[in-house]
Structures are given as C-alpha cells and as structure tokens.
Enzyme design. Structure first.
Site, PDB file in Angstrom:
ATOM      1  CD  GLU A  56     -24.306 -23.906  41.877  1.00 47.68           C
ATOM      2  OE1 GLU A  56     -23.206 -23.307  41.886  1.00 47.68           O
ATOM      3  OE2 GLU A  56     -25.397 -23.321  41.902  1.00 47.68           O
ATOM      4  CB  ALA A 161     -14.785   0.075  69.427  1.00 50.92           C
TER       5      ALA A 161
HETATM    6  N1  LIG Z   1     -13.932   3.894  69.160  1.00 50.48           N
HETATM    7  C1  LIG Z   1     -14.223   4.013  67.877  1.00 50.48           C
HETATM    8  O1  LIG Z   1     -14.978   3.209  67.305  1.00 50.48           O
HETATM    9  C2  LIG Z   1     -13.609   5.144  67.103  1.00 50.48           C
HETATM   10  C3  LIG Z   1     -13.617   5.089  65.695  1.00 50.48           C
HETATM   11  C4  LIG Z   1     -13.057   6.147  65.000  1.00 50.48           C
HETATM   12  C5  LIG Z   1     -12.513   7.232  65.692  1.00 50.48           C
HETATM   13  N2  LIG Z   1     -12.513   7.241  67.038  1.00 50.48           N
HETATM   14  C6  LIG Z   1     -11.954   8.411  67.777  1.00 50.48           C
HETATM   15  O2  LIG Z   1     -12.742   9.532  67.443  1.00 50.48           O
HETATM   16  C7  LIG Z   1     -11.940  10.711  67.501  1.00 50.48           C
HETATM   17  C8  LIG Z   1     -12.182  11.522  66.237  1.00 50.48           C
HETATM   18  O3  LIG Z   1     -13.525  11.897  66.249  1.00 50.48           O
HETATM   19  P1  LIG Z   1     -14.175  12.765  65.102  1.00 50.48           P
HETATM   20  O4  LIG Z   1     -15.640  12.824  65.358  1.00 50.48           O
HETATM   21  O5  LIG Z   1     -13.419  14.020  64.941  1.00 50.48           O
HETATM   22  O6  LIG Z   1     -13.840  11.865  63.821  1.00 50.48           O
HETATM   23  P2  LIG Z   1     -14.522  11.615  62.413  1.00 50.48           P
HETATM   24  O7  LIG Z   1     -15.985  11.417  62.539  1.00 50.48           O
HETATM   25  O8  LIG Z   1     -13.707  10.549  61.797  1.00 50.48           O
HETATM   26  O9  LIG Z   1     -14.237  12.944  61.607  1.00 50.48           O
HETATM   27  C9  LIG Z   1     -15.044  14.039  61.761  1.00 50.48           C
HETATM   28  C10 LIG Z   1     -14.763  15.018  60.648  1.00 50.48           C
HETATM   29  O10 LIG Z   1     -15.236  14.493  59.415  1.00 50.48           O
HETATM   30  C11 LIG Z   1     -15.537  15.555  58.556  1.00 50.48           C
HETATM   31  N3  LIG Z   1     -16.839  15.399  57.914  1.00 50.48           N
HETATM   32  C12 LIG Z   1     -17.097  15.572  56.605  1.00 50.48           C
HETATM   33  N4  LIG Z   1     -18.379  15.399  56.340  1.00 50.48           N
HETATM   34  C13 LIG Z   1     -18.973  15.133  57.507  1.00 50.48           C
HETATM   35  C14 LIG Z   1     -20.299  14.892  57.849  1.00 50.48           C
HETATM   36  N5  LIG Z   1     -21.297  14.893  56.954  1.00 50.48           N
HETATM   37  N6  LIG Z   1     -20.581  14.661  59.129  1.00 50.48           N
HETATM   38  C15 LIG Z   1     -19.593  14.640  60.053  1.00 50.48           C
HETATM   39  N7  LIG Z   1     -18.311  14.864  59.782  1.00 50.48           N
HETATM   40  C16 LIG Z   1     -18.001  15.130  58.497  1.00 50.48           C
HETATM   41  C17 LIG Z   1     -15.566  16.805  59.429  1.00 50.48           C
HETATM   42  O11 LIG Z   1     -14.405  17.556  59.164  1.00 50.48           O
HETATM   43  P3  LIG Z   1     -14.456  18.632  57.991  1.00 50.48           P
HETATM   44  O12 LIG Z   1     -15.635  19.493  58.265  1.00 50.48           O
HETATM   45  O13 LIG Z   1     -13.141  19.325  58.105  1.00 50.48           O
HETATM   46  O14 LIG Z   1     -14.592  17.822  56.763  1.00 50.48           O
HETATM   47  C18 LIG Z   1     -15.491  16.285  60.840  1.00 50.48           C
HETATM   48  O15 LIG Z   1     -14.808  17.158  61.713  1.00 50.48           O
HETATM   49  C19 LIG Z   1     -10.517  10.284  67.694  1.00 50.48           C
HETATM   50  O16 LIG Z   1     -10.129  10.486  69.037  1.00 50.48           O
HETATM   51  C20 LIG Z   1     -10.548   8.792  67.356  1.00 50.48           C
HETATM   52  O17 LIG Z   1      -9.571   8.089  68.084  1.00 50.48           O
HETATM   53  C21 LIG Z   1     -13.046   6.237  67.763  1.00 50.48           C
END
Ligand SMILES: NC(=O)c1ccc[n+]([C@@H]2O[C@H](COP(=O)([O-])OP(=O)(O)OC[C@H]3O[C@@H](n4cnc5c(N)ncnc54)[C@H](OP(=O)(O)O)[C@@H]3O)[C@@H](O)[C@H]2O)c1
Length: 368
Positions: A56, A161
């Site tokens: 404003e 996604a």
């Molecule tokens: N389509 C989509 O929207 C999308 C988006 C993102 C990723 N992706 C795909 O997802 C895949 C990766 O999946 P992801 O499940 O491994 O990835 P993420 O969820 O990004 O990472 C998981 C990691 O985060 C850490 N973490 C720390 N605190 C956590 C908690 N409270 N809860 C859960 N995890 C925790 C853990 O590792 P530590 O225990 O070592 O800390 C766990 O292994 C890839 O292939 C990627 O391309 C797809």
C-alpha cells in the site's frame, strides 16, 4: 461493493502484483496494491521483500500526490494494523485521505484478523471485502505465511513424483525420469517459492541433484538441507556431490546424527566447506523426524520443500511432520522388480486440493 466496470481485470492485476514477490518476501506474505481513480489504475505497488515497504505504501509513494476524491485502493491482503518492521499500513491509508478500500482477504492471524478493517471503518473509510471466490484465491497464495502465523511453526511440504503404479524410481538407487517437461517446469517454480529444500542421503547418492530453481536464465539457490545420519555422502569413495562443490556450496547444510568430532567424514565436510548440524537421533540412529522442524525454527526458515526420497518421506509422513503435499502423477508404468515404490499416499486426505494437468502429468496439492 463499489461499482467498477472491470473489477475482474483489477483483481487479476492485483494477483499479478502480489506474485512479483514470489519466493522473496519470507517470512512476510506476498501482497499487491493498486489505486484506482475514475475506473483507471493510476498507481501500483507490491511487497518486494521482508523489511521493504508494504504494498500500500509503495502504491501511495508511486502516486506522488494525494489521491483524488472518489479514489479507491485495492489491496490483496488486509492492511496491517500493528507496528512491525514498518509502521501500520492502516495509518498510511488514513493519512492518504482515500475513502474507499477493497480488501481481497483477511489477515490470517486470529489476533489481528478484521482489526485493520475496523480501524479504517472507524475513520469513516468505506471498506469492502472481496467475494468469497476471490478471498479463497488470495488466501491460498500465502499458504506458507498463513500456516506459520496460525501454527507458529514452519510449513513442511513434501513433493513426490510417482508413476501410475506408484513408483518413484525405475531402479532403486538410480535417477529416473518420472514426469515430463511441463511438470518439471512447475516443480522449479515451487522450488523458487520455498526458502529451503531438503532431501535424504539416498537421493544425494543416487541422483546427485543440485536442488536449485532454474527458471529461464535465473539460477536461484535455496538453503539446501541434506538428511544424512552417517555422513555417507561424504565418504571418500563418493565423488563430491554437486551440493558440496557447486557455486552455492555455502547454502548446503547436512543434518547428521554423527558426532562432529574428528571423523574423516567431518574432516571432508570441512575441506569442502559444507556445514554440519548435529540433530537428535531416533532409535535406529537416523534423524528424529521432529528435528527437521527444530532446525528450520533455529534457522528462522518458515518452510521447506522436501523432495524425498521415499525413505525420508515415509518417516516424515509417519511422524505427522508433513503439512502440505505436492503429488505429481505420470501415466508411466514401471513394472521392473527393481522399481522403488513411493510411500502409500492414497489414504492421506488433502483439504481443498488443487489439481492441474501439466502435459500428461497430473499435480494434486493441498494441506494434509
Ligand atoms: N520420484 C521422486 O519424487 C523421487 C524423489 C527423490 C528421490 N527419488 C529416488 O529415490 C531413490 C532414493 O531413495 P531413498 O529412499 O534411498 O532416498 P532418501 O529418502 O533421499 O534417503 C534415505 C536415507 O536418508 C537417511 N535418513 C536419515 N534420517 C532418516 C529418517 N528419519 N528417515 C529416513 N531416512 C533417513 C537414511 O540414510 P542414513 O541412515 O545413512 O542417514 C536413508 O537411507 C533414488 O533412486 C532416487 O532417484 C525419487
């Protein structure tokens, strides 16, 4: 309602003005204002960033004179009636001598809602609240601000996604193209809105994302939070991720449950110039889901756009830490046994969901 022949055009322009503050006004809302004389818009303003003058005040200053008798001011949000970083806008309106004010939505703060309008009315100003459909549209624009004001907490939004059969990756641990260009452009715009973005370590290892908003020639970088309990993304076997080596490295923070004393990975973070934040652990040594909100509060960030991946998304959903969902669904179908599933989202009901078709992909978003 005062008689304006082209009122829809005025509301549309007001919305455009407010949008000019997209992503820049946190923790403040996006607001636009325009002054009308004899049916013509003669001055405009918008709130550019926190600490800068309110819409404003900008409109009155752009007018460079007193409004004529019969002039009106349209404001996208109820004017503030209290002293913040700037004096109350109700004062500026009263002092301008303008006698008609049209407001598109009320202040979401229950302690202030309606007060601004009351003050103006008490000074003999005719005040009109826009029709309900306009109020809904303008209220929705500031969903982040509204949530923070009403709950006192930052908004945690989850973006997922997925394919038509609920997969987020064709092969776990590898990047996949789920959506097409229109949806990806849309995601960039949402990234640009949020002051922070976050992903789990799995996504950083698999996709090596930069997490910047790339819109036309602009590259904008929010605060980038990586949730990495064991600092796996800093292992010497992992080539430096873009988040730790691009021009915005100082925007990256790793939330870890590892003690910050002397490990090789801590040392590598120092070498790369990446900040580490020690957070509380759950019983499995992973980040306690409530820590994310605590970190946002500490950093004075009013929201985060969490891009997953599925493990992090699942734990935040289970802990009721997600306030807002962006669900992109593509018609693709990943039937490989290596495909990685999204969290089950069908049983989460969104309030007043908004739907959009982006090419062949569908976005549904709303509060959980
Ligand atoms: N389509 C989509 O929207 C999308 C988006 C993102 C990723 N992706 C795909 O997802 C895949 C990766 O999946 P992801 O499940 O491994 O990835 P993420 O969820 O990004 O990472 C998981 C990691 O985060 C850490 N973490 C720390 N605190 C956590 C908690 N409270 N809860 C859960 N995890 C925790 C853990 O590792 P530590 O225990 O070592 O800390 C766990 O292994 C890839 O292939 C990627 O391309 C797809």
């Amino acid at each position: 309602m005062p008689d304006f022949p082209q009122i829809d055009v005025l509301y549309a322009r007001l919305f455009e003005l407010a949008l000019k503050g997209w992503g820049n006004t946190h923790p403040n809302p996006m607001v636009g204002a325009l002054i009308v004389e004899g049916g013509e818009v003669i001055a405009e303003g918008y709130h550019e960033r926190a600490g800068s003058p309110h819409a404003e005040v900008v409109a009155f200053s752009n007018l460079e004179r007193k409004p004529e008798e019969g002039a009106s001011i349209f404001i996208s949000l109820e004017p503030c009636s209290t002293h913040g970083q700037t004096p109350p806008c109700t004062n500026a309106i009263i002092q301008s001598g303008i006698k008609r004010v049209i407001v598109c939505c009320l202040d979401p703060n229950p302690e202030h809602s309606g007060h601004g309008l009351e003050i103006l009315k008490n000074h003999g100003i005719e005040v009109t609240l826009a029709p309900e459909s306009i109020q809904t549209r303008f209220t929705r624009l500031n969903f982040i601000f509204n949530h923070q004001i009403k709950s006192g907490n930052p908004l945690i939004a989850l973006k997922i996604a997925e394919t038509s059969n609920g997969m987020v990756a064709e092969r776990a641990g590898y990047p996949s193209r789920i959506t097409e260009v229109e949806a990806r452009v849309d995601m960039m715009n949402w990234r640009r809105l949020f002051p922070a973005i976050c992903v789990g370590s799995g996504t950083v290892l698999a996709d090596n994302p930069s997490l910047t908003a790339r819109i036309g020639r602009e590259i904008w970088c929010p605060v980038r939070l990586v949730i990495d309990s064991k600092l796996s993304t800093l292992s010497r076997d992992v080539t430096p991720r873009k988040l730790y080596s691009d021009q915005f490295t100082d925007h990256t923070l790793i939330l870890t449950t590892t003690s910050l004393k002397n490990s090789q990975r801590v040392q590598r973070a120092e070498e790369l110039g990446v900040q580490l934040v020690e957070v509380a652990a759950d019983k499995n040594g992973r980040m306690l889901p409530t820590s994310l909100r605590a970190v946002l509060n500490k950093l004075k960030l009013n929201s985060v756009f969490c891009e997953g991946g599925p493990s992090l998304a699942q734990s935040l959903l289970e802990a009721n830490e997600i306030n807002y969902l962006f669900r992109y669904r593509s018609p693709k179908f990943f039937d490989s046994p290596d495909a990685l599933a999204a969290p089950e989202l069908d049983h989460y009901k969104l309030s007043d969901p908004v739907q959009a078709m982006l090419g062949k992909d569908r976005l549904t978003h709303g509060f959980l």
